[in-house]
Design an enzyme around this catalytic site. Sequence first.
Site, PDB file in Angstrom:
ATOM      1  CE  LYS A 181     -12.836 -44.685   7.069  1.00  9.70           C
ATOM      2  NZ  LYS A 181     -13.728 -44.708   8.242  1.00  9.70           N
ATOM      3  CG  HIS A 190      -9.022 -40.679   9.288  1.00  9.33           C
ATOM      4  ND1 HIS A 190      -9.614 -41.668  10.038  1.00  9.33           N
ATOM      5  CD2 HIS A 190      -9.952 -40.284   8.365  1.00  9.33           C
ATOM      6  CE1 HIS A 190     -10.845 -41.869   9.592  1.00  9.33           C
ATOM      7  NE2 HIS A 190     -11.073 -41.047   8.592  1.00  9.33           N
ATOM      8  CD  GLU A 222     -13.722 -37.769   8.998  1.00  9.20           C
ATOM      9  OE1 GLU A 222     -14.364 -38.426   8.171  1.00  9.20           O
ATOM     10  OE2 GLU A 222     -12.601 -38.123   9.406  1.00  9.20           O
TER      11      GLU A 222
END
Length: 214
Positions: free
Chosen positions: A8, A85, A133
């Site tokens: 990240k 993401h 996720e």
Amino acid sequence: MFILVNLKTYPCDPVAVAEAVADVDETTDARLAVAPQAADIARVADTGVETWAQHVDPIDHGSNTGHTLAETVADAGAVGTLVNHSECRQKLADVDGAVRAAERAGLETVVCANNPSQVGAAAALGPDAVAVEPPELIGTGTPVSKADPEVVEGAVAAAGSVDDAVSVLCGAGISTGEDVAAAAELGAEGVLLASGVAKADDPAAALSDLVASQ
């Protein structure tokens, strides 16, 4: 088992983490990779660790100021890329375009999704893998394999019903070897994690624990 560490924009030393991952990689049969920020891809790739991009845009060469071109990250040493993401959401058409751009550049792809329904839609785009996720669990240290194992099982079933060549990774809250083993028991072929390694005082020790069951 594929273990992909997303750095990240954490204030860690990407090269130090990559070197730690490379050291652990020599001790395990698991496949290990690191996804640094775009500016750090070349430095991380130079360590010899498998390197991924955190994102590519659905673009080709041309007038695209501020975007990330798949060919550029491939030239820098990346062999794959995350797409969609939870912290960098794209519309479905753009997810498709990013997967196509990655294919054009010879990059593997992992498309992230929130739930089994989105996993099915993502699998239909033909990526190499999808990662389920739930956003509410990201960074919490509580893995989805424990909080809601049906999500992982549902994701595996959803991907398999669309294209059984698409692997399923388990993300969000993964931080221990027990979490990795639980994900595997639910049918996942890998895990996507971040803070458990990137923010660890000793990334090599944290990663060694993650691969202990492999």
